[in-house]
Write an enzyme that holds these catalytic residues in place. Structure first.
Site, mmCIF file in Angstrom:
data_model
loop_
_atom_site.group_PDB
_atom_site.id
_atom_site.type_symbol
_atom_site.label_atom_id
_atom_site.label_comp_id
_atom_site.label_asym_id
_atom_site.label_seq_id
_atom_site.Cartn_x
_atom_site.Cartn_y
_atom_site.Cartn_z
ATOM 1 N N HIS A 1 0.849 -1.181 0.000
ATOM 2 C CA HIS A 1 0.000 0.000 0.000
ATOM 3 C C HIS A 1 0.890 1.237 0.000
ATOM 4 C CE1 HIS A 1 -3.826 -1.963 0.463
ATOM 5 N NE2 HIS A 1 -3.466 -2.590 1.574
ATOM 6 N N CYS B 1 -0.210 2.596 -4.368
ATOM 7 C CA CYS B 1 -0.956 3.829 -4.589
ATOM 8 C C CYS B 1 -0.115 5.023 -4.172
ATOM 9 C CB CYS B 1 -2.263 3.831 -3.799
ATOM 10 S SG CYS B 1 -3.574 2.915 -4.603
#
Length: 309
Positions: free
Chosen positions: A142, A184
């Site tokens: 992430h 991301c």
């Protein structure tokens, strides 16, 4: 973080240095004290030249291709509130196969804490890479703006690269340092734009200095501020595209040219499919390539020096 709902649709010489200052208004040097001994017996502030000053291509004929380290994060500590990154193990396995095929010595780390990631990066930078062509690092987790996640928290994304600058890792100075980051970088979604045809028309030659920040290639799965899409079954769009293109063209094209093809595959062949959530439906993605390479990278085949059967 990272979106997983998607089912990606598969239509798949003048010297001007004395007294110069940067835009910050302060004079900056990052040389570290000359005269001290560094790795390989070279004085600190110096490194061995691995290729001629004006060479167009990097020297990829050392004894070893080099290390490739894959950081794969699927699970996260409960206090982070982060979900499991389903599909990342497929990315890991395909990336491992790709870089092994390219000749790298591949090491995989799964679900490391931030401190463990930092320890591994520091140790990697302290190794002797004198007989290596290059370094490759694949980081999958992430992410948010300017930060990446370990299993238990975040760290500044710049830390991923800083240990390998020329003055900090002299045995990689003048050699390509390649980073591929699937994460991301924000929450912005890219709806894309439909294109249609126009209606009216169907120092000296033997010694030279380079910036400490030279020879890096950062390949981010998405542009700053944006989502990066991952299919729970097939893996992320970016890693799928990277593996497909490099497997197909690595024996005849240079890496930057291939990364352009990776972006083309990513942009044209993937689109989010989640009609039940309209704000997530029909979205696109573009990879973000940042380069300070000064030569071309070709993954020339290594010649075996072992005994013949």
């Amino acid at each position: 973080m990272e979106e997983t709902i998607s089912r990606g649709s598969q239509h798949e010489e003048p010297r001007e240095t004395n007294g110069q200052v940067g835009d910050s208004g302060s004079s900056e040097t990052d040389a570290g004290g000359l005269g001290q001994t560094s790795v390989g017996g070279m004085p600190q502030g110096f490194a061995r030249m691995s290729v001629d000053r004006n060479a167009v291509c990097y020297n990829m004929s050392h004894k070893q291709r080099g290390h490739c380290v894959i950081f794969n994060h699927r699970h996260f500590d409960q206090h982070t509130g982060l979900g499991e990154r389903n599909g990342t193990d497929r990315d890991r396995d395909q990336a491992k196969a790709l870089f092994t095929n390219l000749g790298f010595q591949v090491t995989v780390y799964n679900n490391l804490t931030v401190e463990e990631v930092k320890v591994k990066l520091k140790a990697l930078a302290l190794e002797d890479h004198s007989e290596c062509d290059a370094l490759a690092v694949v980081f999958m987790s992430h992410g948010e703006k300017d930060v990446l996640w370990g299993r238990d928290g975040t760290f500044n994304s710049d830390y991923l690269f800083g240990n390998f600058k020329a003055n900090r890792c002299p045995t990689l100075a003048g050699k390509p340092k390649l980073f591929f980051i699937q994460a991301c970088r924000g929450t912005t979604l890219d709806a894309g734009t439909i294109l249609q045809q126009d209606e009216t028309d169907s120092c000296s030659q033997s010694c030279y200095k380079i910036p400490n920040s030279a020879d890096f290639l950062e390949c981010w799965s998405t542009i700053p501020g944006h989502f990066s899409w991952r299919n729970p079954a097939n893996g992320s769009w970016f890693i799928q595209s990277l593996v497909k293109v490099l497997n197909q063209y690595s024996e005849r094209e240079d890496l930057l040219s291939m990364m352009t093809s990776v972006n083309r595959n990513l942009m044209l062949n993937f689109e989010s499919y989640c009609p039940a959530e309209r704000y997530m439906h029909g979205k696109k993605q573009a990879a973000y390539i940042v380069s300070t390479l000064m030569r071309k990278v070709y993954f020339t085949k290594k010649v075996s020096t072992g005994p013949r059967a």
